[in-house]
Design a protein around this motif. Sequence first.
Motif, PDB file in Angstrom:
ATOM      1  N   VAL A 174      28.436   5.884  29.460  1.00  0.00           N
ATOM      2  CA  VAL A 174      27.675   6.532  30.526  1.00  0.00           C
ATOM      3  C   VAL A 174      26.271   6.836  30.015  1.00  0.00           C
ATOM      4  O   VAL A 174      26.101   7.338  28.902  1.00  0.00           O
ATOM      5  CB  VAL A 174      28.346   7.836  30.987  1.00  0.00           C
ATOM      6  N   VAL A 175      25.266   6.549  30.854  1.00  0.00           N
ATOM      7  CA  VAL A 175      23.870   6.791  30.512  1.00  0.00           C
ATOM      8  C   VAL A 175      23.241   7.684  31.572  1.00  0.00           C
ATOM      9  O   VAL A 175      23.422   7.441  32.768  1.00  0.00           O
ATOM     10  CB  VAL A 175      23.083   5.463  30.433  1.00  0.00           C
ATOM     11  N   ASP A 176      22.538   8.711  31.140  1.00  0.00           N
ATOM     12  CA  ASP A 176      21.787   9.551  32.076  1.00  0.00           C
ATOM     13  C   ASP A 176      20.529  10.050  31.385  1.00  0.00           C
ATOM     14  O   ASP A 176      20.581  10.484  30.229  1.00  0.00           O
ATOM     15  CB  ASP A 176      22.625  10.738  32.569  1.00  0.00           C
ATOM     16  N   GLY A 177      19.411  10.015  32.094  1.00  0.00           N
ATOM     17  CA  GLY A 177      18.149  10.418  31.505  1.00  0.00           C
ATOM     18  C   GLY A 177      17.988  11.907  31.305  1.00  0.00           C
ATOM     19  O   GLY A 177      17.099  12.341  30.567  1.00  0.00           O
ATOM     20  N   ARG A 178      18.848  12.697  31.948  1.00  0.00           N
ATOM     21  CA  ARG A 178      18.733  14.159  31.836  1.00  0.00           C
ATOM     22  C   ARG A 178      19.724  14.686  30.811  1.00  0.00           C
ATOM     23  O   ARG A 178      20.931  14.594  30.999  1.00  0.00           O
ATOM     24  CB  ARG A 178      18.975  14.829  33.190  1.00  0.00           C
ATOM     25  N   ASP A 179      19.220  15.269  29.752  1.00  0.00           N
ATOM     26  CA  ASP A 179      20.067  15.879  28.722  1.00  0.00           C
ATOM     27  C   ASP A 179      20.222  17.364  29.044  1.00  0.00           C
ATOM     28  O   ASP A 179      19.769  18.238  28.313  1.00  0.00           O
ATOM     29  CB  ASP A 179      19.437  15.675  27.341  1.00  0.00           C
ATOM     30  N   SER A 180      20.889  17.638  30.172  1.00  0.00           N
ATOM     31  CA  SER A 180      21.051  19.006  30.648  1.00  0.00           C
ATOM     32  C   SER A 180      22.408  19.558  30.222  1.00  0.00           C
ATOM     33  O   SER A 180      23.317  18.811  29.826  1.00  0.00           O
ATOM     34  CB  SER A 180      20.955  19.056  32.169  1.00  0.00           C
ATOM     35  N   GLU A 181      22.556  20.869  30.345  1.00  0.00           N
ATOM     36  CA  GLU A 181      23.839  21.498  30.003  1.00  0.00           C
ATOM     37  C   GLU A 181      24.946  20.986  30.914  1.00  0.00           C
ATOM     38  O   GLU A 181      26.069  20.727  30.466  1.00  0.00           O
ATOM     39  CB  GLU A 181      23.708  23.014  30.122  1.00  0.00           C
ATOM     40  N   GLU A 182      24.624  20.835  32.213  1.00  0.00           N
ATOM     41  CA  GLU A 182      25.626  20.344  33.163  1.00  0.00           C
ATOM     42  C   GLU A 182      26.091  18.944  32.789  1.00  0.00           C
ATOM     43  O   GLU A 182      27.294  18.642  32.789  1.00  0.00           O
ATOM     44  CB  GLU A 182      25.050  20.353  34.570  1.00  0.00           C
ATOM     45  N   ASN A 183      25.147  18.055  32.447  1.00  0.00           N
ATOM     46  CA  ASN A 183      25.524  16.701  32.062  1.00  0.00           C
ATOM     47  C   ASN A 183      26.304  16.686  30.754  1.00  0.00           C
ATOM     48  O   ASN A 183      27.230  15.882  30.577  1.00  0.00           O
ATOM     49  CB  ASN A 183      24.283  15.828  31.937  1.00  0.00           C
ATOM     50  N   ALA A 184      25.933  17.562  29.823  1.00  0.00           N
ATOM     51  CA  ALA A 184      26.671  17.638  28.560  1.00  0.00           C
ATOM     52  C   ALA A 184      28.120  18.049  28.807  1.00  0.00           C
ATOM     53  O   ALA A 184      29.054  17.505  28.197  1.00  0.00           O
ATOM     54  CB  ALA A 184      25.989  18.629  27.622  1.00  0.00           C
ATOM     55  N   GLN A 185      28.337  18.988  29.722  1.00  0.00           N
ATOM     56  CA  GLN A 185      29.697  19.421  30.048  1.00  0.00           C
ATOM     57  C   GLN A 185      30.495  18.296  30.699  1.00  0.00           C
ATOM     58  O   GLN A 185      31.669  18.078  30.375  1.00  0.00           O
ATOM     59  CB  GLN A 185      29.650  20.643  30.963  1.00  0.00           C
ATOM     60  N   ARG A 186      29.833  17.575  31.626  1.00  0.00           N
ATOM     61  CA  ARG A 186      30.516  16.441  32.254  1.00  0.00           C
ATOM     62  C   ARG A 186      30.852  15.369  31.224  1.00  0.00           C
ATOM     63  O   ARG A 186      31.933  14.772  31.253  1.00  0.00           O
ATOM     64  CB  ARG A 186      29.637  15.849  33.357  1.00  0.00           C
ATOM     65  N   GLY A 187      29.914  15.118  30.320  1.00  0.00           N
ATOM     66  CA  GLY A 187      30.167  14.134  29.274  1.00  0.00           C
ATOM     67  C   GLY A 187      31.325  14.527  28.384  1.00  0.00           C
ATOM     68  O   GLY A 187      32.158  13.683  28.016  1.00  0.00           O
ATOM     69  N   ASP A 188      31.414  15.797  28.032  1.00  0.00           N
ATOM     70  CA  ASP A 188      32.527  16.269  27.200  1.00  0.00           C
ATOM     71  C   ASP A 188      33.853  16.062  27.915  1.00  0.00           C
ATOM     72  O   ASP A 188      34.856  15.690  27.288  1.00  0.00           O
ATOM     73  CB  ASP A 188      32.334  17.749  26.857  1.00  0.00           C
ATOM     74  N   THR A 189      33.864  16.308  29.229  1.00  0.00           N
ATOM     75  CA  THR A 189      35.092  16.104  30.003  1.00  0.00           C
ATOM     76  C   THR A 189      35.522  14.645  29.962  1.00  0.00           C
ATOM     77  O   THR A 189      36.711  14.339  29.770  1.00  0.00           O
ATOM     78  CB  THR A 189      34.880  16.546  31.460  1.00  0.00           C
ATOM     79  N   LEU A 190      34.569  13.732  30.132  1.00  0.00           N
ATOM     80  CA  LEU A 190      34.903  12.307  30.109  1.00  0.00           C
ATOM     81  C   LEU A 190      35.418  11.879  28.736  1.00  0.00           C
ATOM     82  O   LEU A 190      36.345  11.053  28.642  1.00  0.00           O
ATOM     83  CB  LEU A 190      33.674  11.477  30.482  1.00  0.00           C
ATOM     84  N   LYS A 191      34.852  12.412  27.678  1.00  0.00           N
ATOM     85  CA  LYS A 191      35.318  12.065  26.332  1.00  0.00           C
ATOM     86  C   LYS A 191      36.750  12.532  26.099  1.00  0.00           C
ATOM     87  O   LYS A 191      37.532  11.880  25.406  1.00  0.00           O
ATOM     88  CB  LYS A 191      34.394  12.683  25.287  1.00  0.00           C
ATOM     89  N   ILE A 192      37.091  13.659  26.714  1.00  0.00           N
ATOM     90  CA  ILE A 192      38.450  14.199  26.555  1.00  0.00           C
ATOM     91  C   ILE A 192      39.468  13.326  27.284  1.00  0.00           C
ATOM     92  O   ILE A 192      40.555  13.055  26.769  1.00  0.00           O
ATOM     93  CB  ILE A 192      38.509  15.651  27.082  1.00  0.00           C
TER      94      ILE A 192
END
Length: 511
Positions: free
Chosen positions: A44-62
């Motif tokens: 997954v690629v997103d240009g915004r390194d925001s807290e919300e995106n980081a949380q979503r990314g962590d969920t996907l990794k899990i």
Amino acid sequence: MTSLDELTSWDADFTGLRVVVAGLGASGFSAADTLIELGARVVVVDGRDSEENAQRGDTLKIVGAADVLLGAEHQDRLPKIDGEEADLVVVSPGWNPRQPLIAEAEAASIPVWGDVELAWRVRQREGRPTAEWLVLTGTNGKTTTVSMAESMLQAAGLRALAVGNVGTPILDAIRDPQGYDVLVVELSSFQLHYTHTMSPLASVVLNLAEDHVDWHGSFEAYREAKARIYERTRVAAIFNAQAPETIRMVENADVIEGCRAIGFTTDVPARSMVGLAEGLLVDRAYLEDRANSAIELATLEDVGELAARHNVANALAAAALVRAYGVPPESIRDGLRSYQPGDHRIQAVARRDDILWINDSKATNPHAAAASLSSFRSVVWIAGGLSKGVDYHDLIADNADRLRAVVTIGLDTADLEAALREHAPNVPVLPTGVRDTGEGQQDASPGAVMRRAVERAAEVAQAGDTVLMAPAAASMDQFASYAQRGNAFIEAVSELMEDPGRGGEAESEGS
């Protein structure tokens, strides 16, 4: 590995498919989550390194095999997956084809799908019902129309849901364990650009006006994206009889043999249309003796308190869609009666001293604002924002005689003010004082911007006026979304109503 052409059901073999998902908003997250569940290898690629995106990314990794790349430096190139080129890119609607990552994929002949294309391909699943799709697009009125259609279908006892650009990601509905009888799918021009094989039961383009030229590159490209909704329609390709462009779209569409062209109009309907006759919404399309008779569907009173012409048109378009599925007339009536308008679309907020305050933050372009302005006689108009390259001249020329004053918001209101000077030179223009000066003024908080706008409107509004916040522009220059802009207006009006210095008793309006 299975060929992409063979991926036409949930039960197809996605194992090991290398997919880049561009964007980690609601639709991107839903697409990535779905692909992981299907067994694909996802980056997954997103240009915004925001807290919300980081949380979503962590969920996907899990939940599965996913890498998440956040930050502007990642959106300019197509990442490798396990050292190899991607098999597929699934793109969020905000990513236009000229962005480097998407352009690189297309140059390498890597297929690019949207989440709607993915949803269409995986909608069939063994052991669950497969929902029919009723799909619609248009410059304005989409959310109102899908919500009306949803209400009509539910009134008929069907398990139905409005999805897509309306808010609920379509893949979330596809994965629902119970499944649905019908999905009413709101599609933006962005989503249609990346949709290739969808074959809906019925489709409609509500209207067409200049919008999103910045994304598509030209109005012609925008129009072509909208027209794609009619391709492969099976039962009813529905057009707006008062918008000739939509008629031409249907005439040029490659539909399934046997598909009918059905019109909707706020005038008396011709044969094979739904329309308005003597205060009644009537059907001359979905009956055998359509040459000589019509079926009553509802009354104008059933449409609701703000039965402006554009809302009647939306109701007729919704009726044409659900009639294609076989919904009976009484369910059209009952669905309209139970329909609750959504927030931020011609939403009455308050009334005091015979001044009505209306929130239409969803009017993000001139065509939508025109529908609002034409609904009221004397208007103090709050307008401006991110213009997206559109033209304001027709909007102002057509509505100049309705304007008592215009309060401007937005970082750059030059085009709007130029049109006002040309077509409404005697109408006072009241800036909020926020301009993109390069000196930090653009950092004023959304709440402060809207409080100033409401205060300026209150200074000039008179008994019988409507203060209408219908910006005719997108919100992202000063607000996170049209919803934040609308909520800021509601809050500012509420504060004004509570201010005893203004005098009079405030009367709250329902939404």
